[in-house]
Design a protein around this motif. Structure first.
Motif, PDB file in Angstrom:
ATOM      1  N   PRO A 348      -7.347  55.681 -80.459  1.00 20.94           N
ATOM      2  CA  PRO A 348      -6.491  54.765 -81.159  1.00 20.94           C
ATOM      3  C   PRO A 348      -6.524  54.023 -81.788  1.00 20.94           C
ATOM      4  CG  PRO A 348      -7.700  54.187 -78.618  1.00 20.94           C
ATOM      5  CD  PRO A 348      -8.309  55.074 -79.425  1.00 20.94           C
ATOM      6  N   ASP A 349      -8.147  53.200 -82.579  1.00 22.59           N
ATOM      7  CA  ASP A 349      -7.955  52.280 -84.172  1.00 22.59           C
ATOM      8  C   ASP A 349      -7.576  53.803 -85.077  1.00 22.59           C
ATOM      9  OD1 ASP A 349      -8.064  50.792 -82.464  1.00 22.59           O
ATOM     10  OD2 ASP A 349     -10.356  50.596 -82.933  1.00 22.59           O
ATOM     11  N   LYS A 350      -7.924  54.820 -85.255  1.00 25.33           N
ATOM     12  CA  LYS A 350      -7.547  55.642 -86.615  1.00 25.33           C
ATOM     13  C   LYS A 350      -6.064  56.107 -86.324  1.00 25.33           C
ATOM     14  CE  LYS A 350     -12.240  56.874 -87.711  1.00 25.33           C
ATOM     15  NZ  LYS A 350     -13.047  57.829 -87.160  1.00 25.33           N
ATOM     16  N   ALA A 351      -5.596  56.775 -85.059  1.00 21.64           N
ATOM     17  CA  ALA A 351      -3.661  56.667 -84.968  1.00 21.64           C
ATOM     18  C   ALA A 351      -3.001  55.838 -85.759  1.00 21.64           C
ATOM     19  CB  ALA A 351      -4.126  57.158 -83.496  1.00 21.64           C
ATOM     20  N   ASN A 352      -3.885  54.220 -85.758  1.00 25.60           N
ATOM     21  CA  ASN A 352      -2.500  53.752 -85.981  1.00 25.60           C
ATOM     22  C   ASN A 352      -3.116  53.214 -87.082  1.00 25.60           C
ATOM     23  OD1 ASN A 352      -0.863  51.159 -85.960  1.00 25.60           O
ATOM     24  ND2 ASN A 352      -2.709  49.714 -86.435  1.00 25.60           N
ATOM     25  N   ASP A 353      -4.155  54.663 -87.901  1.00 25.71           N
ATOM     26  CA  ASP A 353      -3.646  54.461 -89.295  1.00 25.71           C
ATOM     27  C   ASP A 353      -4.764  55.657 -89.759  1.00 25.71           C
ATOM     28  OD1 ASP A 353      -4.151  53.851 -92.411  1.00 25.71           O
ATOM     29  OD2 ASP A 353      -6.293  52.765 -92.416  1.00 25.71           O
ATOM     30  N   PRO A 354      -3.384  56.687 -89.823  1.00 28.98           N
ATOM     31  CA  PRO A 354      -3.724  58.019 -89.890  1.00 28.98           C
ATOM     32  C   PRO A 354      -3.447  58.541 -91.856  1.00 28.98           C
ATOM     33  CG  PRO A 354      -1.461  57.661 -89.623  1.00 28.98           C
ATOM     34  CD  PRO A 354      -1.500  56.565 -89.611  1.00 28.98           C
ATOM     35  N   GLY A 355      -2.902  57.824 -92.281  1.00 29.99           N
ATOM     36  CA  GLY A 355      -2.748  57.580 -94.178  1.00 29.99           C
ATOM     37  C   GLY A 355      -1.500  59.061 -94.329  1.00 29.99           C
ATOM     38  N   LEU A 356      -1.628  59.925 -93.743  1.00 25.24           N
ATOM     39  CA  LEU A 356      -0.206  61.412 -93.858  1.00 25.24           C
ATOM     40  C   LEU A 356       0.016  61.708 -92.308  1.00 25.24           C
ATOM     41  CD1 LEU A 356      -2.412  63.519 -96.457  1.00 25.24           C
ATOM     42  CD2 LEU A 356      -0.724  61.850 -96.127  1.00 25.24           C
ATOM     43  N   VAL A 357       1.412  61.875 -91.862  1.00 24.96           N
ATOM     44  CA  VAL A 357       1.634  62.801 -90.485  1.00 24.96           C
ATOM     45  C   VAL A 357       3.023  63.587 -91.273  1.00 24.96           C
ATOM     46  CG1 VAL A 357       1.841  60.778 -89.341  1.00 24.96           C
ATOM     47  CG2 VAL A 357       3.423  61.199 -90.393  1.00 24.96           C
ATOM     48  N   TYR A 358       2.336  64.688 -90.579  1.00 21.30           N
ATOM     49  CA  TYR A 358       2.848  66.192 -90.431  1.00 21.30           C
ATOM     50  C   TYR A 358       4.290  65.459 -89.458  1.00 21.30           C
ATOM     51  CZ  TYR A 358      -0.747  68.565 -91.398  1.00 21.30           C
ATOM     52  OH  TYR A 358      -1.557  69.069 -92.661  1.00 21.30           O
ATOM     53  N   ASP A 359       5.363  65.873 -89.814  1.00 20.41           N
ATOM     54  CA  ASP A 359       6.771  65.047 -89.745  1.00 20.41           C
ATOM     55  C   ASP A 359       7.739  66.005 -88.273  1.00 20.41           C
ATOM     56  OD1 ASP A 359       8.035  62.954 -88.078  1.00 20.41           O
ATOM     57  OD2 ASP A 359       8.805  62.144 -89.526  1.00 20.41           O
ATOM     58  N   ILE A 360       8.397  66.331 -87.680  1.00 25.12           N
ATOM     59  CA  ILE A 360       9.496  67.156 -87.423  1.00 25.12           C
ATOM     60  C   ILE A 360      10.503  66.824 -87.083  1.00 25.12           C
ATOM     61  CG2 ILE A 360       9.915  68.781 -85.283  1.00 25.12           C
ATOM     62  CD1 ILE A 360       6.955  69.337 -85.087  1.00 25.12           C
ATOM     63  N   GLN A 361      11.901  66.506 -87.198  1.00 26.50           N
ATOM     64  CA  GLN A 361      12.733  66.182 -86.728  1.00 26.50           C
ATOM     65  C   GLN A 361      13.516  67.063 -85.728  1.00 26.50           C
ATOM     66  OE1 GLN A 361      13.995  62.603 -87.816  1.00 26.50           O
ATOM     67  NE2 GLN A 361      12.462  63.382 -88.581  1.00 26.50           N
ATOM     68  N   PRO A 362      13.879  66.301 -84.736  1.00 26.25           N
ATOM     69  CA  PRO A 362      14.287  66.376 -83.217  1.00 26.25           C
ATOM     70  C   PRO A 362      15.290  68.446 -83.839  1.00 26.25           C
ATOM     71  CG  PRO A 362      14.764  64.754 -83.297  1.00 26.25           C
ATOM     72  CD  PRO A 362      14.433  64.348 -84.453  1.00 26.25           C
ATOM     73  N   PHE A 363      15.807  68.265 -84.463  1.00 27.50           N
ATOM     74  CA  PHE A 363      17.330  69.384 -85.234  1.00 27.50           C
ATOM     75  C   PHE A 363      15.750  70.414 -85.384  1.00 27.50           C
ATOM     76  CE2 PHE A 363      21.290  66.665 -84.417  1.00 27.50           C
ATOM     77  CZ  PHE A 363      20.878  67.018 -82.918  1.00 27.50           C
ATOM     78  N   ASP A 364      15.009  70.961 -85.877  1.00 28.16           N
ATOM     79  CA  ASP A 364      14.027  71.617 -86.550  1.00 28.16           C
ATOM     80  C   ASP A 364      13.090  72.357 -85.675  1.00 28.16           C
ATOM     81  OD1 ASP A 364      14.314  69.644 -89.015  1.00 28.16           O
ATOM     82  OD2 ASP A 364      12.539  68.836 -89.185  1.00 28.16           O
ATOM     83  N   TYR A 365      13.436  71.273 -83.756  1.00 30.22           N
ATOM     84  CA  TYR A 365      12.747  72.516 -82.978  1.00 30.22           C
ATOM     85  C   TYR A 365      14.019  73.583 -82.983  1.00 30.22           C
ATOM     86  CZ  TYR A 365       9.401  68.707 -82.080  1.00 30.22           C
ATOM     87  OH  TYR A 365       8.878  67.909 -81.912  1.00 30.22           O
ATOM     88  N   ILE A 366      14.985  73.037 -83.381  1.00 35.26           N
ATOM     89  CA  ILE A 366      16.214  74.816 -82.674  1.00 35.26           C
ATOM     90  C   ILE A 366      15.730  75.742 -84.144  1.00 35.26           C
ATOM     91  CG2 ILE A 366      18.465  75.163 -83.355  1.00 35.26           C
ATOM     92  CD1 ILE A 366      18.971  72.415 -82.603  1.00 35.26           C
ATOM     93  N   PRO A 367      15.684  76.103 -85.159  1.00 30.99           N
ATOM     94  CA  PRO A 367      15.175  77.103 -85.955  1.00 30.99           C
ATOM     95  C   PRO A 367      13.888  78.077 -85.468  1.00 30.99           C
ATOM     96  CG  PRO A 367      15.545  75.897 -87.935  1.00 30.99           C
ATOM     97  CD  PRO A 367      15.078  74.713 -86.067  1.00 30.99           C
ATOM     98  N   TYR A 368      12.789  76.931 -84.623  1.00 26.78           N
ATOM     99  CA  TYR A 368      11.876  77.214 -84.032  1.00 26.78           C
ATOM    100  C   TYR A 368      12.395  78.476 -82.280  1.00 26.78           C
ATOM    101  CZ  TYR A 368       8.561  77.042 -80.280  1.00 26.78           C
ATOM    102  OH  TYR A 368       8.141  76.525 -79.423  1.00 26.78           O
ATOM    103  N   LEU A 369      13.102  76.989 -81.789  1.00 30.06           N
ATOM    104  CA  LEU A 369      13.755  78.150 -80.333  1.00 30.06           C
ATOM    105  C   LEU A 369      14.416  79.419 -80.520  1.00 30.06           C
ATOM    106  CD1 LEU A 369      14.807  73.963 -78.686  1.00 30.06           C
ATOM    107  CD2 LEU A 369      12.967  76.085 -78.318  1.00 30.06           C
TER     108      LEU A 369
END
Ligand SMILES: *[C@@H]1O[C@H](CO)[C@@H](O)[C@H](O)[C@H]1NC(C)=O
Ligand SMILES: *[C@@H]1O[C@H](CO)[C@@H](O)[C@H](O)[C@H]1NC(C)=O
Ligand SMILES: *[C@@H]1O[C@H](CO)[C@@H](O)[C@H](O)[C@H]1NC(C)=O
Ligand SMILES: *[C@@H]1O[C@H](CO)[C@@H](O)[C@H](O)[C@H]1NC(C)=O
Ligand SMILES: *[C@@H]1O[C@H](CO)[C@@H](O)[C@H](O)[C@H]1NC(C)=O
Ligand SMILES: *[C@@H]1O[C@H](CO)[C@@H](O)[C@H](O)[C@H]1NC(C)=O
Length: 500
Positions: A348-369
């Motif tokens: 939990p502590d590290k999750a609070n400060d990950p540095g970088l994230v791989y983000d996905i916007q909800p509609f980004d799942y549509i090309p995958y679906l």
């Protein structure tokens, strides 16, 4: 307790929660592996993600059988169950052996009385092994050996007590491995591992007059190895999500102290007094993650559900308290695969400060679906009328900007597979270096060795080219990982390659 609930009720419940304006959905439920459009949880959770709500759901408890995992859609945060280093010790003393088991019922009056040991399942009849009917056995005043039936074994204890048994040893079969449960038994009892079960059975076979006792030692810490993956924790690979590694994460889910609506144990008064109990299952692991998600949402109100998931996954740890790879209780504590532990154990502590994230916007799942389903099914999942897969640039499941990397590719030397990932900076300005631990049978080339971030929310992409070197076996699964490391952060992604 298994509750059956119609999907329509689940949908109604989730819809009401969304209307209520919740921030997190903690879903300790599931209906088994299925296509996304047939899962009320998958469909309702997609709509929740559109409202910026984080859906957290359990992997269910059908492990260690592979691929019987629920809630495997990529917009869900899928949680498996690990142990902690706490044990509620009930040590079975038999001959000169002391076999460390567990029980929540710790009667002091029982201490040290030795009694006759009976093993109804000696002839390996399944119903006798599980002490389902004890009519043919004289268990009066004796300690009875019974095979574990499910995650909780209090019902077996009730049967033994009703038949006149004085005490009970619950033994694990091979599948249950090392996972032991501190149940609120109705009689003195201990639940022991499969390894210890073999020892006690061999003792019974070699002794004409076997006797045993149970010594109750209360709560102990520093059990080793821990954390480890509970045998029952739902495992991938998912058969329905196109190869995305599930579960995503593991959290404590064995012998978790939980609020309970009624009295229980050896002498319940019949009162509906609310109290506490130990409970086990991925249902217990899920609220740990939901709570951490709530904390992250409070600290980082502008992080998307996918960013929160990424923070939790890329900072997870994969070593146990002794510094060994996290083990699997179903498989002799061998290192747990990514399909058992996902990215690892939540920190939990590290999750609070990950540095970088791989983000996905909800509609980004549509090309995958759209790469997996025709338009009308994608519409049913995402509930968006405008979707038309014919005009959408599809992406393979591996190409979704997910914090873990699951790739399926041919063994043939030279076969290549390319994916892109995009990182978003959520920390200070830093330079990150790439390190890749190659999975067997493949070479991975990156188009850059370092990425430099100078401002908040800055995005940088990189490209990975996987090339088979022809050494893998058919259906082989190889594991590796990559890390982006700066002075203050390590952003880790598991890589799983399945060869076909
Ligand atoms: C049982 O006996 C052991 C060893 O003699 C002791 O450590 C333990 O506290 C006793 N347990 C109870 C519940 O009295
Ligand atoms: C069952 O075993 C107990 C203890 O050994 C003995 O006293 C009792 O007579 C036995 N009952 C029957 C029905 O054999
Ligand atoms: C039930 O609980 C109440 C409140 O805790 C207590 O006063 C009462 O004695 C209990 N009844 C029994 C039968 O234990
Ligand atoms: C990866 O990104 C590059 C450049 O942005 C693009 O040309 C390429 O098509 C992408 N590859 C895949 C597999 O999406
Ligand atoms: C194939 O790749 C693995 C690492 O992924 C490496 O250990 C092995 O030596 C390679 N074999 C050949 C023939 O290149
Ligand atoms: C980034 O990587 C390149 C190529 O490996 C190297 O020349 C450069 O010095 C690195 N930059 C930093 C800041 O580490």
């Amino acid at each position: 307790m298994k509750l059956i609930c119609l999907d329509a009720y689940l949908l109604t419940g989730i819809e009401q929660a969304v209307r209520d304006g919740v921030d997190v959905l903690s879903m300790s439920l599931g209906s088994g592996p299925d296509q996304f459009h047939r899962s009320g949880i998958a469909v309702a959770s997609f709509s929740a993600v559109l409202k910026n709500i984080v859906p957290v759901a359990c992997a269910m408890n059908e492990g260690p059988t592979p691929s019987v995992i629920s809630n495997d859609a990529p917009w869900l945060l899928t949680v498996g169950a690990s142990t902690t280093d706490r044990r509620i010790r009930a040590t079975v003393k038999v001959g000169n052996m002391e076999l460390d088991g567990e029980s929540a019922y710790q009667p002091s009056s029982f201490n040290s009385s030795e009694m006759e040991l009976v093993f109804p399942g000696a002839r390996l009849v399944e119903s006798d092994l599980k002490c389902q009917t004890l009519n043919n056995f004289n268990v009066t005043g004796k300690m009875v050996l019974c095979m574990a039936d499910g995650i909780s074994n209090t019902v077996t204890g009730e049967r033994v007590k009703a038949a006149g048994g004085e005490a009970m040893v619950i033994i694990n079969n091979k599948k249950h491995g090392f996972t032991t449960i501190a149940d609120p038994h109705v009689l003195p009892a201990s639940h022991i591992s499969n390894a210890d079960a073999k020892k006690i059975i061999s003792y019974i076979k070699n002794n004409p007059d076997p006797k045993a006792t149970i010594i109750f030692k209360g709560t102990q810490f520093a059990a080793s190895p821990a954390p480890a993956i509970a045998f029952f924790s739902g495992r991938g690979p998912s058969l329905f999500n196109g190869g995305i590694i599930k579960p995503d994460i593991v959290a404590p889910g064995v012998n978790i102290l939980a609020a309970w609506p009624t009295e229980f144990g050896p002498n319940p008064t019949g009162n509906k007094t609310s109290t506490f109990n130990f409970d086990s299952g991925t249902s217990m692991a899920t609220p740990h993650i939901a709570g951490i998600v709530a904390d992250l949402k409070k600290n980082h109100p502008d992080w998307s559900p996918a960013a929160i998931k990424s923070a939790i996954m890329t900072t997870a740890y994969v070593k146990d308290l002794d510094g060994h790879p996290i083990g699997d209780e179903a498989f002799m504590y061998k290192p747990a695969s990514y399909f058992a532990m996902g990215a690892g154990h939540v920190d939990p502590d590290k999750a609070n400060d990950p540095g970088l994230v791989y983000d996905i916007q909800p509609f980004d799942y549509i090309p995958y679906l759209c790469s997996m389903y025709p338009t009308h099914i994608v519409k049913a999942i995402v509930q968006q009328r405008w979707v038309d897969c014919g005009t959408i640039q599809r992406i393979t499941p591996a190409e979704l900007n997910y914090p873990s990397i699951g790739v399926t590719m041919p063994i043939k030397k030279g076969s290549a597979f390319v994916i892109n990932r995009t990182l978003t900076n959520v920390g200070p300005a830093e330079v990150y270096d790439l390190r890749i631990k190659l999975p067997d049978g493949v070479d991975i080339r990156a188009d850059t060795q370092n990425l430099s971030f100078s401002s908040m929310y800055e995005k940088q992409s990189f490209r990975l080219e996987f090339t088979s070197n022809g050494t893998a076996q058919p259906e082989q699964v190889s594991e590796g990982y990559l890390t982006w490391s700066s002075t203050n952060h390590v952003v880790r992604s598991p890589i799983s390659v399945t060869y076909n």
